[in-house]
Design an enzyme around this catalytic site. Structure first.
Site, PDB file in Angstrom:
ATOM      1  N   LYS A 160       0.859  -1.190   0.000  1.00  0.00           N
ATOM      2  CA  LYS A 160       0.000   0.000   0.000  1.00  0.00           C
ATOM      3  C   LYS A 160       0.896   1.241   0.000  1.00  0.00           C
ATOM      4  O   LYS A 160       1.808   1.354   0.813  1.00  0.00           O
ATOM      5  CB  LYS A 160      -0.897   0.001   1.228  1.00  0.00           C
ATOM      6  CG  LYS A 160      -1.856   1.187   1.191  1.00  0.00           C
ATOM      7  CD  LYS A 160      -2.755   1.238   2.388  1.00  0.00           C
ATOM      8  CE  LYS A 160      -3.315   2.629   2.581  1.00  0.00           C
ATOM      9  NZ  LYS A 160      -2.295   3.609   3.027  1.00  0.00           N
ATOM     10  N   GLY A 215       4.481   1.005  11.722  1.00  0.00           N
ATOM     11  CA  GLY A 215       3.880   2.322  11.950  1.00  0.00           C
ATOM     12  C   GLY A 215       3.348   2.467  13.352  1.00  0.00           C
ATOM     13  O   GLY A 215       3.874   1.883  14.298  1.00  0.00           O
ATOM     14  N   SER A 216       2.286   3.238  13.471  1.00  0.00           N
ATOM     15  CA  SER A 216       1.757   3.593  14.786  1.00  0.00           C
ATOM     16  C   SER A 216       0.974   2.438  15.399  1.00  0.00           C
ATOM     17  O   SER A 216       0.514   1.533  14.718  1.00  0.00           O
ATOM     18  CB  SER A 216       0.828   4.796  14.659  1.00  0.00           C
ATOM     19  OG  SER A 216      -0.342   4.413  13.975  1.00  0.00           O
ATOM     20  N   GLY A 219      -2.592   2.421  14.011  1.00  0.00           N
ATOM     21  CA  GLY A 219      -2.698   1.825  12.678  1.00  0.00           C
ATOM     22  C   GLY A 219      -2.520   0.315  12.709  1.00  0.00           C
ATOM     23  O   GLY A 219      -3.289  -0.432  12.099  1.00  0.00           O
ATOM     24  N   GLY A 220      -1.510  -0.137  13.452  1.00  0.00           N
ATOM     25  CA  GLY A 220      -1.239  -1.573  13.507  1.00  0.00           C
ATOM     26  C   GLY A 220      -2.377  -2.354  14.143  1.00  0.00           C
ATOM     27  O   GLY A 220      -2.798  -3.395  13.642  1.00  0.00           O
ATOM     28  N   GLU A 239       4.669  -4.013  13.508  1.00  0.00           N
ATOM     29  CA  GLU A 239       5.772  -3.469  14.319  1.00  0.00           C
ATOM     30  C   GLU A 239       5.353  -2.052  14.665  1.00  0.00           C
ATOM     31  O   GLU A 239       5.259  -1.208  13.789  1.00  0.00           O
ATOM     32  CB  GLU A 239       7.062  -3.534  13.492  1.00  0.00           C
ATOM     33  CG  GLU A 239       8.288  -3.114  14.264  1.00  0.00           C
ATOM     34  CD  GLU A 239       8.603  -1.658  14.053  1.00  0.00           C
ATOM     35  OE1 GLU A 239       8.051  -0.833  14.805  1.00  0.00           O
ATOM     36  OE2 GLU A 239       9.375  -1.362  13.139  1.00  0.00           O
ATOM     37  N   CYS A 275      11.091   4.506  15.295  1.00  0.00           N
ATOM     38  CA  CYS A 275      10.422   3.588  16.221  1.00  0.00           C
ATOM     39  C   CYS A 275      11.392   3.145  17.309  1.00  0.00           C
ATOM     40  O   CYS A 275      10.983   2.588  18.322  1.00  0.00           O
ATOM     41  CB  CYS A 275       9.837   2.386  15.490  1.00  0.00           C
ATOM     42  SG  CYS A 275      11.042   1.513  14.510  1.00  0.00           S
ATOM     43  N   GLU A 363       4.464   6.754  24.250  1.00  0.00           N
ATOM     44  CA  GLU A 363       5.344   7.374  23.284  1.00  0.00           C
ATOM     45  C   GLU A 363       4.749   8.682  22.759  1.00  0.00           C
ATOM     46  O   GLU A 363       3.545   8.756  22.482  1.00  0.00           O
ATOM     47  CB  GLU A 363       5.520   6.394  22.113  1.00  0.00           C
ATOM     48  CG  GLU A 363       6.429   6.896  21.006  1.00  0.00           C
ATOM     49  CD  GLU A 363       6.409   5.966  19.782  1.00  0.00           C
ATOM     50  OE1 GLU A 363       5.489   5.137  19.658  1.00  0.00           O
ATOM     51  OE2 GLU A 363       7.320   6.101  18.948  1.00  0.00           O
TER      52      GLU A 363
END
Lengths: 494, 494
Positions: A160, A215-216, A219-220, A239, A275, A363
């Protein structure tokens, strides 16, 4: 609908990419599904030149790609040029890891009086969906680690496009498709799609067999939930990352100014958009760590420019939320003049404020960190055990005879995927021994890694063949071993 | 609350086990959590004698255990005596696999000019919850594969007693605890709890790091959902099983009577209560397969006695539901006189009736099977692709020159964890190359196996140590390799 990328320095539109239509998505998925058995029938050695060809093509277009990436990310030409080279080197590394053949884990039990003959091999899962990250537009994007590993393992990839570097995503895909076709890879081995809802439909598609995501956490977890609601649930390797803690031992705090300078350099790298950014410094009480970090930040005077307007807003909001949750701001460098500029900030908090669920422990993506002083070993242990697990951690020590280092290391090792001594956790080498993972919620699958040779194992599935004549077996399982793979026979490695 | 087991032959109560109280559960969990770092600090070679001691103790109590098991399961003394020996042999096998050391996957990158020194090792996850199956009261219960693998890998185990063999669960646990203590294993290395809600609380407990489950889809998915709702999500390795398809090729149908006899023997074994029971026979049109299987069933005249009253009722309901969904009953052996007796049944259906979601395609736990005739290769492929993935499958062929065998094998190999030729899928050897798994919903994690050497990998997690001096590393990561583990150094296996 479309995805639009912006220049973080000016806010101007850089690229607009139309969403993939439902018809186009169907075609992409059908082509990937058709390619899957063709890829699975090739040996890793046959696939190796495909990935090397993509690597060569990236390098050939290095300057063009770095310039386009810099317009969409503002990460700087030097860093981005280096990242093109890193992405190319990754593609070659995973192709070479696959060609070495250990990931197939060929295991042979010859028949005995009581047990049948069995051959167990790891076979490619099928089409893999890849969702890259905004902060590494080459190394963790459409042609990043996940794509390289899936292709190397024999799986077609549907990547994507990342909206924050939509133009670069499409350009990389174009370069990759041309290189793969020229190298003889089957049509459908690699495709790119674009659009938020298209990404959702991609994870729902029955053709997709696994998802790689960087990513965040938001999102994950969203993709993980969608995959868990499928009729046929598939693995989501997300991740996500959290606060990566750094412990300074008593002896390590002797030269706190050097530690503080290194800390600032590490957490401001890429405007703090890593990250593996160290987000929490745990230093002994009385070490003066907070003041040293504050001084080092002012001396460095970073001017963070964030990847997107939302991330820039998130930095400001994150600092406010941390303060509201009990943290104290001890240093701030105000946002510069760029469109997506954000401040850099150092906060402190008492160990008592670090309670599970507190915003102080979460975070803040950007150049924002927390410095906490611990009174003694017991308090350090209590604080570390209250942290969410992380991808990485570091211990800064007083050298080989530091009496506290081993305990701090063991404490952190229980909570993270990687722990470093006297080095910042930011850099992640792609090598045989790398582990880029960690317990929930650092990643969705604690046994997996998204960087390093072991990551190929995410995109294969073991199948055992029982009492099957040699001629009917796939090549990787045949006794004449046409692909020359390492094998374990009757329990012994050859 | 309590769990009560019954004699399936008479319906009489055999054992009543009080539910573990909330206080007791807390103690069990705390003891397991305390034991975890102690177990993790032992080498696999040190743990090996613990598992061998449990195996010895099982064998010492073989007759007592088999008699108790027979009262609670009615599986027969011969089978159960053999299963005690199998469970003992499994314990020894996994202890030996662990001692061989490959599962630690020690991987060393020496430092280079551009990359740091890294050592990656698999470390024990911590306390594991084990939920055994009713149909294998030894081999897949409180001291079965999951427990043996978790202990061998260095994880404390908290097993849940199976209500259908509650008495046997507690007796096995008692024997194991004594043997482990005598062999020097830390307190808390193994515990057993009992009670339905206790099982739920066990999966929710923060001390638990992974779940192993063998049983029904409903049970496995329930635990998987509970684990996914934890604050810290943990892996659930659920082996649930589905209909394991068997394809008879045209040449393989030449002696359909022999195939039919073998089929009946396989699907009536253990009253059809195997996760690897062949539930669907796909034979060429005109082969007379349904009639042959019907005749073989009547000739065999099985008298299935089920493990529980609920399972017995499920058999009758399953046959009715399959008929209501379009299957035709072609042979039935009525239930005998036992309390939990059930019929054995053969049904047929047209390939058109095998549509996704149809009850005809679902497993009926017990001696109930479906025979379907396919017109040609295309119809066979279409039917197989509509099936849910399975643990295992078989192809019955006309021998080495069968022109259809390779295609049938490839077709099934895409959908299952293990495919056999000219053998029934029922038996599952515990060896290096075994794969007892499969894509969703056969299992919850398609890359995992619950039988065979690779299963240890479910209960460990990789950690990479970066630039860590030797003296601060755990033994498995040290350069002097005190545990003498196989290693990969700079990409090359030693």
């Amino acid at each position: 609908m479309s995805a639009t990328s912006f220049d973080p320095r000016t806010g101007a539109v850089v690229a607009t990419v139309a969403d993939t239509s439902a018809d186009e998505l169907r075609t992409v998925l059908a082509t990937a599904a058709t390619a899957a058995p063709r890829l699975a029938a090739t040996s890793p050695a046959e696939r190796r030149p495909w990935l090397h060809a993509v690597a060569d093509a990236l390098e050939l277009h290095r300057d063009e790609l770095a310039r386009l990436a810099d317009r969409e990310t503002a990460l700087g030409l030097a860093r981005l040029t280096g990242e093109v080279d890193r992405a190319a080197a990754q593609l070659r590394f995973y192709a070479d890891v696959a060609a070495e053949g250990s990931y197939v884990e060929v295991t042979v039990d010859e028949p005995t009086a009581t047990t049948p003959g069995l051959v167990r091999v790891n076979r490619p899962l099928g089409p893999v969906a890849v969702f890259g990250a905004s902060n590494f537009p080459f190394a963790f994007s459409v042609l990043g680690n996940d794509t390289a590993m899936a292709l190397a393992a024999g799986c077609p990839v549907v990547a994507k496009a990342h909206p924050a570097h939509a133009g670069l995503s499409m350009r990389q895909a174009e370069i990759a498709r041309e290189a793969l076709a020229a190298a003889g890879a089957p049509r459908g081995a690699f495709s790119v799609v674009s659009g938020h809802q298209v990404g959702v439909e991609l994870v729902r598609a029955p053709e997709i067999t696994a998802v790689g995501f960087t990513g965040s956490q938001a999102g994950g977890l969203a993709l993980w939930r969608i995959a868990n609601e499928r009729e046929s649930v598939i693995p989501v390797y997300a991740e996500m990352g959290t606060v990566n803690p750094v412990v300074v031992t008593r002896a390590g705090a002797a030269d706190i100014d050097t530690v503080a300078k290194g800390f600032v350099a590490s957490f401001t790298l890429g405007s703090g958009q890593f990250c593996t950014k160290p987000g929490l410094l745990l230093a002994p009480a009385g070490s003066g760590a907070a003041a040293a970090v504050a001084a080092a930040l002012h001396a460095a005077g970073p001017e963070p420019v964030m990847l997107t307007e939302a991330i820039a807003r998130g930095v400001v909001a994150g600092v406010e939320q941390m303060r509201a949750a009990g943290a104290e701001l001890v240093a701030e460098v105000a946002a510069g003049g760029a469109a997506f500029a954000a401040p850099a900030a150092v906060l402190t908090a008492s160990p008592d404020a670090l309670v599970p669920g507190s915003r102080v422990l979460e975070e803040t993506f950007g150049a924002v960190v927390l410095v906490v002083e611990y009174a003694d070993d017991a308090e350090l242990a209590a604080v570390v055990r209250r942290l969410q697990p992380s991808l990485a951690a570091s211990v800064f020590t007083g050298g080989a005879d530091d009496p506290d280092a081993a305990a701090a290391l063991a404490l952190l090792g229980d909570q993270v995927g990687r722990v470093a001594v006297d080095e910042w956790p930011t850099g992640v080498a792609f090598t045989w021994a790398q582990q880029h993972g960690g317990p929930w919620p650092a990643t969705s699958v604690p046994s997996a890694t998204s960087v390093g040779a072991a990551g190929l194992g995410r995109f294969v599935r073991p199948v055992a063949f029982q009492s099957v004549p040699d001629g009917w077996l796939p090549p990787e399982a045949r006794s004449d071993n046409p692909w020359q793979l390492p094998r374990r026979v009757n329990g012994t490695r050859s």
